[in-house]
Design a protein around this motif. Structure first.
Motif, mmCIF file in Angstrom:
data_model
loop_
_atom_site.group_PDB
_atom_site.id
_atom_site.type_symbol
_atom_site.label_atom_id
_atom_site.label_comp_id
_atom_site.label_asym_id
_atom_site.label_seq_id
_atom_site.Cartn_x
_atom_site.Cartn_y
_atom_site.Cartn_z
ATOM 1 N N GLU A 191 0.857 -1.276 -0.043
ATOM 2 C CA GLU A 191 0.001 -0.118 -0.045
ATOM 3 C C GLU A 191 0.823 1.245 -0.008
ATOM 4 O OE1 GLU A 191 -3.255 0.393 -0.032
ATOM 5 O OE2 GLU A 191 -3.707 -1.970 -0.173
ATOM 6 N N PHE A 192 1.961 1.299 0.434
ATOM 7 C CA PHE A 192 2.789 2.363 0.439
ATOM 8 C C PHE A 192 2.775 3.601 -0.791
ATOM 9 C CE2 PHE A 192 6.722 0.589 -1.089
ATOM 10 C CZ PHE A 192 7.503 1.742 -1.834
ATOM 11 N N GLU A 193 2.828 2.707 -1.940
ATOM 12 C CA GLU A 193 3.188 3.416 -3.172
ATOM 13 C C GLU A 193 1.744 4.145 -3.539
ATOM 14 O OE1 GLU A 193 4.823 1.313 -6.626
ATOM 15 O OE2 GLU A 193 4.868 -0.515 -5.163
ATOM 16 N N ARG A 194 0.746 3.568 -3.299
ATOM 17 C CA ARG A 194 -0.619 4.152 -3.630
ATOM 18 C C ARG A 194 -0.791 5.589 -2.418
ATOM 19 N NH1 ARG A 194 -5.258 4.277 -1.285
ATOM 20 N NH2 ARG A 194 -4.940 2.757 0.312
ATOM 21 N N ALA A 195 -0.371 5.094 -1.257
ATOM 22 C CA ALA A 195 -0.608 6.148 -0.162
ATOM 23 C C ALA A 195 0.448 7.510 -0.510
ATOM 24 C CB ALA A 195 -0.209 5.976 1.113
ATOM 25 N N GLY A 196 1.622 7.213 -0.840
ATOM 26 C CA GLY A 196 2.522 8.202 -1.376
ATOM 27 C C GLY A 196 2.000 9.126 -2.553
ATOM 28 N N ILE A 197 1.565 8.370 -3.604
ATOM 29 C CA ILE A 197 1.001 8.974 -5.018
ATOM 30 C C ILE A 197 0.010 9.868 -4.281
ATOM 31 C CG2 ILE A 197 0.091 8.860 -6.905
ATOM 32 C CD1 ILE A 197 1.879 6.396 -7.498
ATOM 33 N N GLU A 198 -0.898 9.372 -3.424
ATOM 34 C CA GLU A 198 -2.293 10.081 -3.170
ATOM 35 C C GLU A 198 -1.624 11.633 -2.228
ATOM 36 O OE1 GLU A 198 -6.192 11.235 -2.698
ATOM 37 O OE2 GLU A 198 -4.984 9.585 -3.781
ATOM 38 N N HIS A 199 -0.806 11.240 -1.485
ATOM 39 C CA HIS A 199 -0.234 12.388 -0.675
ATOM 40 C C HIS A 199 0.410 13.609 -1.483
ATOM 41 C CE1 HIS A 199 -0.380 11.637 3.887
ATOM 42 N NE2 HIS A 199 -0.963 10.825 3.402
ATOM 43 N N MET A 200 1.147 13.083 -2.620
ATOM 44 C CA MET A 200 1.683 14.034 -3.635
ATOM 45 C C MET A 200 0.683 14.759 -4.512
ATOM 46 S SD MET A 200 5.174 12.270 -5.434
ATOM 47 C CE MET A 200 4.794 10.564 -5.203
ATOM 48 N N LYS A 201 -0.804 14.213 -4.485
ATOM 49 C CA LYS A 201 -1.717 14.944 -5.110
ATOM 50 C C LYS A 201 -2.046 15.859 -4.387
ATOM 51 C CE LYS A 201 -3.098 10.949 -8.002
ATOM 52 N NZ LYS A 201 -4.268 10.040 -8.610
ATOM 53 N N LEU A 202 -2.535 15.352 -3.236
ATOM 54 C CA LEU A 202 -2.905 16.367 -2.232
ATOM 55 C C LEU A 202 -1.778 17.698 -1.942
ATOM 56 C CD1 LEU A 202 -3.937 14.108 0.769
ATOM 57 C CD2 LEU A 202 -5.334 15.240 -0.847
ATOM 58 N N LEU A 203 -0.566 17.526 -1.718
ATOM 59 C CA LEU A 203 0.489 18.392 -1.857
ATOM 60 C C LEU A 203 0.188 19.470 -2.958
ATOM 61 C CD1 LEU A 203 3.497 16.583 -0.697
ATOM 62 C CD2 LEU A 203 2.176 18.165 0.818
ATOM 63 N N GLU A 204 -0.138 18.849 -4.124
ATOM 64 C CA GLU A 204 -0.133 19.683 -5.097
ATOM 65 C C GLU A 204 -1.613 20.609 -5.050
ATOM 66 O OE1 GLU A 204 1.088 21.531 -8.710
ATOM 67 O OE2 GLU A 204 2.086 20.394 -7.449
ATOM 68 N N ILE A 205 -2.405 19.923 -4.756
ATOM 69 C CA ILE A 205 -3.715 20.744 -4.539
ATOM 70 C C ILE A 205 -3.474 21.928 -3.501
ATOM 71 C CG2 ILE A 205 -6.022 20.650 -3.420
ATOM 72 C CD1 ILE A 205 -6.352 17.957 -4.417
ATOM 73 N N ALA A 206 -2.849 21.678 -2.183
ATOM 74 C CA ALA A 206 -2.379 22.664 -1.519
ATOM 75 C C ALA A 206 -1.752 23.637 -1.977
ATOM 76 C CB ALA A 206 -1.586 22.007 -0.138
ATOM 77 N N ARG A 207 -0.804 23.456 -2.922
ATOM 78 C CA ARG A 207 0.158 24.557 -3.387
ATOM 79 C C ARG A 207 -0.617 25.422 -4.442
ATOM 80 N NH1 ARG A 207 5.420 24.420 -4.715
ATOM 81 N NH2 ARG A 207 5.818 22.042 -4.841
ATOM 82 N N ASN A 208 -1.750 24.610 -5.233
ATOM 83 C CA ASN A 208 -2.417 25.644 -6.066
ATOM 84 C C ASN A 208 -3.328 26.413 -4.919
ATOM 85 O OD1 ASN A 208 -1.437 24.336 -8.275
ATOM 86 N ND2 ASN A 208 -3.126 22.831 -8.240
ATOM 87 N N VAL A 209 -4.011 25.890 -4.063
ATOM 88 C CA VAL A 209 -4.653 26.902 -3.057
ATOM 89 C C VAL A 209 -3.953 27.994 -2.569
ATOM 90 C CG1 VAL A 209 -5.879 26.816 -0.888
ATOM 91 C CG2 VAL A 209 -6.355 24.858 -2.459
ATOM 92 N N VAL A 210 -2.777 27.710 -1.949
ATOM 93 C CA VAL A 210 -1.881 28.625 -1.553
ATOM 94 C C VAL A 210 -1.571 29.833 -2.503
ATOM 95 C CG1 VAL A 210 0.231 29.223 -0.489
ATOM 96 C CG2 VAL A 210 -1.008 27.273 0.482
ATOM 97 N N ALA A 211 -1.027 29.514 -3.761
ATOM 98 C CA ALA A 211 -0.644 30.159 -4.855
ATOM 99 C C ALA A 211 -1.814 30.939 -5.217
ATOM 100 C CB ALA A 211 -0.321 29.587 -5.862
ATOM 101 N N SER A 212 -3.112 30.601 -5.098
ATOM 102 C CA SER A 212 -4.375 31.469 -5.604
ATOM 103 C C SER A 212 -4.764 32.511 -4.433
ATOM 104 C CB SER A 212 -5.684 30.556 -5.538
ATOM 105 O OG SER A 212 -5.969 29.977 -4.562
ATOM 106 N N THR A 213 -4.187 32.081 -3.259
ATOM 107 C CA THR A 213 -4.561 33.248 -2.151
ATOM 108 C C THR A 213 -4.199 34.675 -2.286
ATOM 109 O OG1 THR A 213 -4.629 31.230 -0.605
ATOM 110 C CG2 THR A 213 -4.208 33.559 0.547
ATOM 111 N N SER A 214 -2.752 34.571 -2.722
ATOM 112 C CA SER A 214 -2.236 36.024 -2.970
ATOM 113 C C SER A 214 -0.813 35.638 -4.074
ATOM 114 C CB SER A 214 -1.667 36.542 -1.743
ATOM 115 O OG SER A 214 -0.735 37.714 -1.567
ATOM 116 N N PRO A 215 -0.232 36.580 -4.538
ATOM 117 C CA PRO A 215 0.907 36.452 -5.404
ATOM 118 C C PRO A 215 2.065 36.480 -4.643
ATOM 119 C CG PRO A 215 -0.671 38.378 -6.244
ATOM 120 C CD PRO A 215 -1.092 38.127 -4.885
ATOM 121 N N THR A 216 1.969 36.788 -3.104
ATOM 122 C CA THR A 216 3.157 36.692 -2.511
ATOM 123 C C THR A 216 3.374 35.381 -1.802
ATOM 124 O OG1 THR A 216 1.980 37.835 -0.700
ATOM 125 C CG2 THR A 216 3.175 39.223 -2.303
#
Length: 205
Positions: free
Chosen positions: A161-186
């Motif tokens: 299971e660790f591969e699936r869990a790790g890939i899922e976490h990488m997807k969540l990190l990318e979602i978090a990155r996009n949310v933070v970037a959309s908050t403010s240019p800084t």
């Protein structure tokens, strides 16, 4: 006087280049450094690499393609597919916990921008079988020190299971990155990797 001195200098340099043509590349490099062009080009290239997140993409590719975990120890035993892995694996009972973490940065040092980013991340990633935790403090210098952790329970087999869990976490990190970037240019998101995840304050799931 300065004109003639400069002219004489360039005449000497020109003569040396004619007599010793193999010094032309070195002279050209010297002029690039002296003019500051090389430094500007280096800064520009570094910015392009940073924007493209080239190194992060390579690290994530290594984590995705790794089929085995490596045991590490720091205060507690944990497992990672590589030293730059964006997640760690902690055995628990018959299963395991997959943990990722990151920090939110803001160039303008705006507490409000950081709060908005944190709120957006919690709203976007909350729910399901995972736990999202947050630790943050505002220093006297105006810096917002924070760490957000994503933890999810899995089982019963780590190897399966660790591969699936790790890939899922990488997807969540990318979602978090996009949310933070959309908050403010800084605002931006800094992903913790490998041992750094263990070094950050952790709230176990």
């Amino acid at each position: 006087m300065a004109f003639w001195s400069s002219l004489l200098k360039w005449l000497i340099i020109g003569t040396l280049l004619v007599v010793f043509p193999w010094t032309i590349p070195m002279a050209g490099l010297y002029l690039l450094v002296k003019s500051g062009i090389l430094r500007k080009m280096g800064g520009r290239m570094n910015e392009l690499w940073r924007r493209g997140r080239v190194f992060e993409r390579v690290f994530d590719w290594k984590a995705r393609s790794c089929k085995e975990l490596r045991k590490e120890s720091f205060a507690l035993d944990y497992y990672i597919p590589s030293s730059a892995s964006p997640y760690v694996i902690l055995p628990k009972g018959a299963g395991f916990i997959c943990i990722s973490s990151f920090s939110i940065k803001d160039k303008s040092r705006s507490p409000e921008a950081c709060k908005t980013a944190v709120s957006g991340v919690l709203k976007s990633l909350g729910g399901g079988d995972r736990t999202i935790s947050f630790v943050g403090t505002l220093t006297d210098e105006g810096d917002f020190l924070n760490s957000m952790q994503i933890a999810s329970k899995h089982g019963p087999s780590i190897k399966a299971e660790f591969e699936r869990a790790g890939i899922e976490h990488m997807k969540l990190l990318e979602i978090a990155r996009n949310v933070v970037a959309s908050t403010s240019p800084t605002t931006s998101l800094e992903i913790h990797r490998g041992k750094d995840i263990i070094l950050k304050p952790m709230v176990m799931a």
